[in-house]
Design an enzyme around this catalytic site. Structure first.
Site, PDB file in Angstrom:
ATOM      1  N   VAL A 239      40.608   1.828  91.937  1.00  0.00           N
ATOM      2  CA  VAL A 239      40.831   0.722  92.870  1.00  0.00           C
ATOM      3  C   VAL A 239      39.499   0.376  93.550  1.00  0.00           C
ATOM      4  O   VAL A 239      38.918   1.224  94.244  1.00  0.00           O
ATOM      5  CB  VAL A 239      41.888   1.096  93.931  1.00  0.00           C
TER       6      VAL A 239
ATOM      7  N   HIS B 210      37.694   4.053  99.364  1.00  0.00           N
ATOM      8  CA  HIS B 210      38.726   4.931  99.920  1.00  0.00           C
ATOM      9  C   HIS B 210      38.293   6.376  99.832  1.00  0.00           C
ATOM     10  O   HIS B 210      37.591   6.781  98.901  1.00  0.00           O
ATOM     11  CB  HIS B 210      40.078   4.735  99.221  1.00  0.00           C
TER      12      HIS B 210
HETATM   13  P1  5GP Z   1      40.646   6.071  92.619  1.00  0.00           P
HETATM   14  O1  5GP Z   1      40.870   6.511  91.211  1.00  0.00           O
HETATM   15  O2  5GP Z   1      40.280   4.616  92.686  1.00  0.00           O
HETATM   16  O3  5GP Z   1      39.708   6.967  93.375  1.00  0.00           O
HETATM   17  O4  5GP Z   1      42.024   6.272  93.361  1.00  0.00           O
HETATM   18  C1  5GP Z   1      42.989   5.273  93.479  1.00  0.00           C
HETATM   19  C2  5GP Z   1      44.241   5.919  94.040  1.00  0.00           C
HETATM   20  O5  5GP Z   1      45.106   4.888  94.480  1.00  0.00           O
HETATM   21  C3  5GP Z   1      45.030   6.754  93.037  1.00  0.00           C
HETATM   22  O6  5GP Z   1      45.141   8.094  93.535  1.00  0.00           O
HETATM   23  C4  5GP Z   1      46.376   6.059  92.959  1.00  0.00           C
HETATM   24  O7  5GP Z   1      47.464   6.957  92.830  1.00  0.00           O
HETATM   25  C5  5GP Z   1      46.428   5.278  94.260  1.00  0.00           C
HETATM   26  N1  5GP Z   1      47.215   4.065  94.213  1.00  0.00           N
HETATM   27  C6  5GP Z   1      47.162   3.091  93.257  1.00  0.00           C
HETATM   28  N2  5GP Z   1      48.015   2.098  93.544  1.00  0.00           N
HETATM   29  C7  5GP Z   1      48.617   2.440  94.717  1.00  0.00           C
HETATM   30  C8  5GP Z   1      49.605   1.807  95.527  1.00  0.00           C
HETATM   31  O8  5GP Z   1      50.101   0.713  95.243  1.00  0.00           O
HETATM   32  N3  5GP Z   1      49.968   2.452  96.666  1.00  0.00           N
HETATM   33  C9  5GP Z   1      49.449   3.670  97.009  1.00  0.00           C
HETATM   34  N4  5GP Z   1      49.872   4.226  98.154  1.00  0.00           N
HETATM   35  N5  5GP Z   1      48.506   4.294  96.267  1.00  0.00           N
HETATM   36  C10 5GP Z   1      48.108   3.687  95.133  1.00  0.00           C
END
Ligand code: 5GP
Length: 126
Positions: A106, A110
């Site tokens: 995403v 974060h």
């Molecule tokens: P990244 O891989 O970008 O570091 O982490 C993205 C995180 O966002 C993942 O752990 C995934 O489970 C979480 N995530 C993706 N879509 C959503 C959503 O719609 N709501 C929530 N609460 N988490 C999400």
């Protein structure tokens, strides 16, 4: 090259209220909510409300107020989850992924706060 922020990313949609979230804590500059696919008993995402793509983008371009608030809010999450060593907790891991090599899914900055069980080795290349 300047960072390019995608206003359609899922966390931007959460911030606009278009998608629900399970909020842990919210401030003027920061939102913390439960990850939809938790990787440990505790898995909370802390995000700035501003349009930042990665950790380095946030640190370079956010205001001091945003940066302080983000980190204080992340600390509050640790306290609320009971994982802070200062409260007798057993610890946690803070993770931020950036870009393709970082495995970022995403493109809105974060911090993952994960804990509640031993988390094993730091890196996996699966
Ligand atoms: P990244 O891989 O970008 O570091 O982490 C993205 C995180 O966002 C993942 O752990 C995934 O489970 C979480 N995530 C993706 N879509 C959503 C959503 O719609 N709501 C929530 N609460 N988490 C999400």
């Amino acid at each position: 090259m300047a960072h390019s922020y995608d206003e359609t990313n899922i966390f931007a949609r959460i911030l606009r209220g278009e998608i629900p979230n399970k909020t842990v804590i919210e401030t003027d500059h920061t939102l913390a909510f439960h990850d939809i696919n938790p990787q440990a008993p505790h898995h909370v995402l802390v995000i700035p409300k501003g349009p930042y793509v990665t950790f380095d983008h946030f640190c370079a371009e956010a205001s001091d107020a945003e940066i302080v608030d983000f980190h204080r809010t992340a600390a509050s999450v640790c306290a609320m989850l009971g994982v802070s060593l200062g409260d007798g907790g057993a610890g946690y891991r803070g993770i931020t992924n950036a870009g393709g090599h970082g495995g970022q899914e995403v493109p809105h900055y974060h911090l993952h706060i994960v804990g509640g069980a031993p988390l094993g080795r730091m890196l996996s290349r699966d």
